[in-house]
Design a protein around this motif. Structure first.
Motif, PDB file in Angstrom:
ATOM      1  N   ALA A 100      18.902  -0.149  -3.180  1.00 34.10           N
ATOM      2  CA  ALA A 100      18.042  -0.709  -4.223  1.00 34.10           C
ATOM      3  C   ALA A 100      16.593  -0.247  -4.101  1.00 34.10           C
ATOM      4  CB  ALA A 100      18.104  -2.232  -4.190  1.00 34.10           C
ATOM      5  N   LEU A 101      16.252   0.403  -2.987  1.00 37.02           N
ATOM      6  CA  LEU A 101      14.866   0.858  -2.810  1.00 37.02           C
ATOM      7  C   LEU A 101      14.727   2.310  -3.275  1.00 37.02           C
ATOM      8  CD1 LEU A 101      14.017  -0.582   0.720  1.00 37.02           C
ATOM      9  CD2 LEU A 101      13.500  -1.559  -1.508  1.00 37.02           C
ATOM     10  N   SER A 105      10.306   4.672  -0.429  1.00 41.31           N
ATOM     11  CA  SER A 105      10.437   3.480   0.410  1.00 41.31           C
ATOM     12  C   SER A 105      11.502   3.691   1.464  1.00 41.31           C
ATOM     13  CB  SER A 105      10.807   2.264  -0.430  1.00 41.31           C
ATOM     14  OG  SER A 105       9.865   2.046  -1.436  1.00 41.31           O
ATOM     15  N   LEU A 109      11.086   3.541   5.423  1.00 42.91           N
ATOM     16  CA  LEU A 109      11.603   2.210   5.758  1.00 42.91           C
ATOM     17  C   LEU A 109      11.441   1.930   7.254  1.00 42.91           C
ATOM     18  CD1 LEU A 109      12.925  -0.192   4.418  1.00 42.91           C
ATOM     19  CD2 LEU A 109      15.152   0.804   4.886  1.00 42.91           C
ATOM     20  N   GLY A 110      10.817   0.801   7.566  1.00 42.89           N
ATOM     21  CA  GLY A 110      10.619   0.420   8.959  1.00 42.89           C
ATOM     22  C   GLY A 110       9.365   1.009   9.577  1.00 42.89           C
ATOM     23  N   GLU A 112       6.342   1.797   7.330  1.00 49.06           N
ATOM     24  CA  GLU A 112       5.563   1.966   6.118  1.00 49.06           C
ATOM     25  C   GLU A 112       4.103   2.276   6.441  1.00 49.06           C
ATOM     26  OE1 GLU A 112       7.611  -0.514   6.753  1.00 49.06           O
ATOM     27  OE2 GLU A 112       9.088  -0.574   5.137  1.00 49.06           O
ATOM     28  N   ARG A 114       0.174   1.799   5.625  1.00 52.76           N
ATOM     29  CA  ARG A 114      -0.688   0.841   4.952  1.00 52.76           C
ATOM     30  C   ARG A 114      -1.965   1.510   4.499  1.00 52.76           C
ATOM     31  NH1 ARG A 114      -0.845  -3.143   9.116  1.00 52.76           N
ATOM     32  NH2 ARG A 114       1.244  -3.960   9.315  1.00 52.76           N
ATOM     33  N   MET A 119      -8.053  -3.590   2.714  1.00 52.93           N
ATOM     34  CA  MET A 119      -6.831  -3.814   1.947  1.00 52.93           C
ATOM     35  C   MET A 119      -5.596  -3.712   2.837  1.00 52.93           C
ATOM     36  SD  MET A 119      -7.722  -4.762  -0.895  1.00 52.93           S
ATOM     37  CE  MET A 119      -6.170  -4.884  -1.788  1.00 52.93           C
ATOM     38  N   PHE A 123      -4.995  -7.517   3.897  1.00 53.52           N
ATOM     39  CA  PHE A 123      -4.014  -7.858   2.854  1.00 53.52           C
ATOM     40  C   PHE A 123      -2.691  -7.113   3.028  1.00 53.52           C
ATOM     41  CE2 PHE A 123      -8.187  -8.727   0.974  1.00 53.52           C
ATOM     42  CZ  PHE A 123      -8.008 -10.061   0.623  1.00 53.52           C
ATOM     43  N   ARG A 124      -2.576  -6.356   4.132  1.00 54.41           N
ATOM     44  CA  ARG A 124      -1.345  -5.653   4.470  1.00 54.41           C
ATOM     45  C   ARG A 124      -0.816  -4.819   3.312  1.00 54.41           C
ATOM     46  NH1 ARG A 124      -1.626  -6.757   9.636  1.00 54.41           N
ATOM     47  NH2 ARG A 124       0.597  -6.773  10.062  1.00 54.41           N
ATOM     48  N   MET A 125      -1.723  -4.247   2.527  1.00 53.40           N
ATOM     49  CA  MET A 125      -1.278  -3.522   1.345  1.00 53.40           C
ATOM     50  C   MET A 125      -0.714  -2.153   1.727  1.00 53.40           C
ATOM     51  SD  MET A 125      -3.339  -2.327  -2.007  1.00 53.40           S
ATOM     52  CE  MET A 125      -3.139  -3.415  -3.380  1.00 53.40           C
ATOM     53  N   LEU A 126       0.472  -1.860   1.167  1.00 56.17           N
ATOM     54  CA  LEU A 126       1.101  -0.569   1.424  1.00 56.17           C
ATOM     55  C   LEU A 126       0.386   0.520   0.653  1.00 56.17           C
ATOM     56  CD1 LEU A 126       4.867  -1.506   1.149  1.00 56.17           C
ATOM     57  CD2 LEU A 126       3.533  -1.166   3.213  1.00 56.17           C
ATOM     58  N   LYS A 128       1.331   3.000  -1.301  1.00 54.37           N
ATOM     59  CA  LYS A 128       2.497   3.557  -2.005  1.00 54.37           C
ATOM     60  C   LYS A 128       2.236   4.968  -2.489  1.00 54.37           C
ATOM     61  CE  LYS A 128       5.130  -0.404  -3.155  1.00 54.37           C
ATOM     62  NZ  LYS A 128       6.186  -0.935  -3.987  1.00 54.37           N
ATOM     63  N   THR A 151      10.339   8.003  -7.298  1.00 53.79           N
ATOM     64  CA  THR A 151      10.429   6.557  -7.480  1.00 53.79           C
ATOM     65  C   THR A 151      11.823   6.123  -7.946  1.00 53.79           C
ATOM     66  OG1 THR A 151       9.618   6.784  -9.727  1.00 53.79           O
ATOM     67  CG2 THR A 151       7.979   6.307  -8.062  1.00 53.79           C
TER      68      THR A 151
END
Lengths: 272, 349
Positions: A100-101, A105, A109-110, A112, A114, A119, A123-126, A128, A151
């Motif tokens: 589903a990812l 991602s 995975l595992g 990531e 930041r 931020m 705020f732990r923002m990825l 992307k 994506t």
């Protein structure tokens, strides 16, 4: 790896690994040696313990007894994360991708990435955007950038493309060695050729590879040494130069045994 | 290992190019799972407005938001859990437990024997902590004892309900007995003739915060991965146990906030509050397009789902239909939503 004496030492070495599942014995005192810069093929009949062996090296299984040493140091992997932190990346037969990812991602995975600064820290923002750019760059570098969009979710990909994502993940993050469990089993001829080329490229970059495969022509095409697993142990290690495919099949089934002096237990490839 | 690999791939490509309209809908819904609840909600709003014009009066719309606030808040917690392929049947019991802890600790009536008279902020904090603890118990049983979430929460549903009755008797605490801070979530802010409850704002903020968490943090990504394929997640280096446990703890926290909102919404704290809330939250999440099999779904869908549950109830009531038809309608919606989910899951390229 810079001094010639070091090259004679195995990068990875397993001694006397035993793993049983209830009454079923998966490994019965298995050994394994991997030397720097080589492609080691692991072959064997169904149930010979190939996957169990590499799962122990990858941290997905914990052996009952026996020891694993990496660069001469004893290691005990309790989880795949432990092996990964030591630079061992594995492409499992099940691929271990999350359907589903999206591709980016899955690649990260595992681990990531930041965003830098507040931020990311507070705020732990990825990040992307960075993960997506780098992911598509990696896929392109590996010559497997055939997906329409980074994506896309993995479940919308074909079997071969999923495999490419899993292989890319290992190739990008593996720093010491890469293990591939039946990487071409689900692939067509063209895609298989691409994976084999990738294995050769990795070796040319000095990255050792353990390849598990049922496909003898592929094994003979890329392997420096062939580890034959039988009944949970190492039956023999041979090279494509000294033995034929028929010999290897004979060793696998127990119809032939190889004298220790005729085996390739040491390195056959000078590490660069 | 088919020989003309390139040939088969091109065939697949051609096949993809020729999608039927149904397949196109399937792929679109797969990509945007909140589209179906959005369409259902808009259709429902239009139909009910046509049947009875009173439906869209600001007074009724404020009433709908107030009716939604508790289901909506708990649906956030339920969504996180269902995304991991779990389920929480005890969520209503945890909420009732939390609100009874808050209300009893803050009780101001001097005549009462259980009068702790703690400062209201402390009572609320302890109540939220009690909900977190209840969530942690669920998480512990599921992760450490490897029990199925359905069974664990079915059990703790009874345990928390009984615990509430044992600790606080069956006494309902009325609004005037409680300090104002406990009831602050029920305060309405007037916007024209529309009344916006503080609790509704808090609910929307929680939705925004957790949408960010799910979409933009590692933890959120890991929740999807664990629900999608736990083996793959574990092999990818994610500690599935840690993720699962943390989800139940966070769900407990959200439920604690929900308890505070519930006191404001009803103006009282009753140990026998709303037994249907458990199933209503699951209904909202499922109608909102989140898959009961985990790994797929959005919080915005759950918010829409919560509104659908309330709008259908409210709209059918205003249309003059009996309560039984409203229950029937919700039941049909749930089954339709799950059937739709099964169909959408079949998407393959």
């Amino acid at each position: 790896m810079s001094t010639p004496t070091l090259a004679l030492e195995p990068l990875l070495s397993c001694r006397g690994l035993v793993k049983s599942f209830g009454h079923v014995i998966g490994l019965n005192g298995a050994d394994l040696d991997l030397y720097p810069g080589e492609v080691l093929a692991v072959v064997g009949d169904n149930g010979a313990g190939k996957s169990t062996l590499i799962k122990c090296v990858a941290g997905a299984l914990i052996p009952d007894t026996g020891e694993i040493t990496l660069n001469g140091e004893r290691r005990e992997f309790k989880r795949t994360q432990d092996a990964r932190l030591q630079g061992i990346e594995t492409v499992f037969q099940t691929l271990a991708v999350s359907p589903a990812l999206d591709i980016a991602s899955n690649l990260y995975l595992g681990r990531e990435l930041r965003k830098p600064g507040v931020m990311g820290k507070v705020f732990r923002m990825l990040d992307k955007k960075r993960m997506r750019t780098e992911a598509s760059q990696h896929l392109q570098d590996l010559g497997i950038g055939t997906v329409q969009s980074i994506t896309q979710t993995v479940e919308t990909l074909s079997g071969g493309q999923r495999q490419a994502v899993a292989v890319a993940r290992a190739a990008v993050f593996g720093s010491k060695l890469i293990i591939l469990d039946e990487p071409t089993a689900a692939l067509g001829v063209r895609e298989s050729a691409r994976v084999l080329q990738l294995i050769k490229d990795l070796r040319d970059r000095g990255m050792p590879v353990i390849l598990i495969s049922h496909n003898m022509p592929q094994v003979f095409e890329v392997a420096d040494r062939i580890h034959v697993q039988r009944l949970g142990r190492r039956a023999a290690v041979v090279t494509p130069q000294t033995h034929t495919m028929n010999d290897v099949v004979a060793i696998m089934t127990g119809a032939m045994s190889v004298d220790e002096k005729d085996q390739a237990l040491g390195p056959v490839r000078s590490a660069n | 290992m088919s020989d003309p690999a390139s040939g088969t791939m091109d065939l697949a490509g051609e096949f993809l190019g020729r999608r039927t309209p149904m397949q196109r809908i399937q792929v679109t819904l797969h990509r945007y799972p909140y589209l179906s609840p959005l369409i259902v909600l808009i259709v429902a709003l239009v139909i009910f407005a046509l049947i009875n014009p009173k439906f869209i009066l600001p007074g009724n719309l404020s009433f709908i938001t107030q009716q939604t606030v508790v289901i909506g808040t708990l649906a956030i917690a339920q969504t996180l859990i269902i995304l991991t392929a779990g389920i929480d049947l005890s969520i209503g019991a945890i909420m009732v437990f939390g609100q009874m802890v808050m209300a009893n600790l803050a009780l101001t009536a001097a005549s009462n024997a259980t009068n702790f008279g703690l400062p209201p902020w402390l009572a609320i904090t302890i109540g939220i902590c009690a909900s977190i603890l209840a969530g942690a118990i669920n998480g512990f049983l599921i992760v450490k004892l490897s029990l199925p979430p359905f069974i664990v929460t079915l059990g703790t549903l009874s345990v928390f309900t009984a615990l509430t009755l044992i600790l606080f008797k069956a006494r309902t605490i009325q609004g005037p007995e409680m300090p104002d801070l406990l009831k602050v979530m029920g305060v309405a802010i007037k916007i024209g003739s529309f009344q916006l409850m503080v609790g509704v704002i808090v609910m929307l903020v929680l939705f925004a915060v957790f949408t960010y968490v799910l979409r933009m943090t590692s933890w959120g990504t890991h929740i999807y991965a664990v629900g999608d394929d736990p083996q793959a997640a574990e092999l990818s280096g994610i500690s599935t146990k840690r993720v699962l446990f943390s989800v139940y703890v966070v769900a407990g926290f959200i439920t604690g906030i929900g308890a505070w909102i519930y006191i404001g919404r009803t103006g009282a704290a009753s140990p026998n509050a709303d037994p249907s809330i458990n199933l209503d939250t699951i209904t909202a999440v499922v109608i909102g397009g989140t898959s009961l099999f985990g790994g797929r779904g959005t919080l915005i869908g759950s918010l829409l789902g919560a509104f659908i549950v309330v709008v259908v109830e409210n709209g059918l009531a205003l249309a003059g239909l009996d309560q039984a038809y409203r229950v029937l309608a919700i039941g049909v919606l749930v089954i339709a939503a799950v059937a739709l989910d099964q169909w959408i899951r079949k998407v393959r390229a």
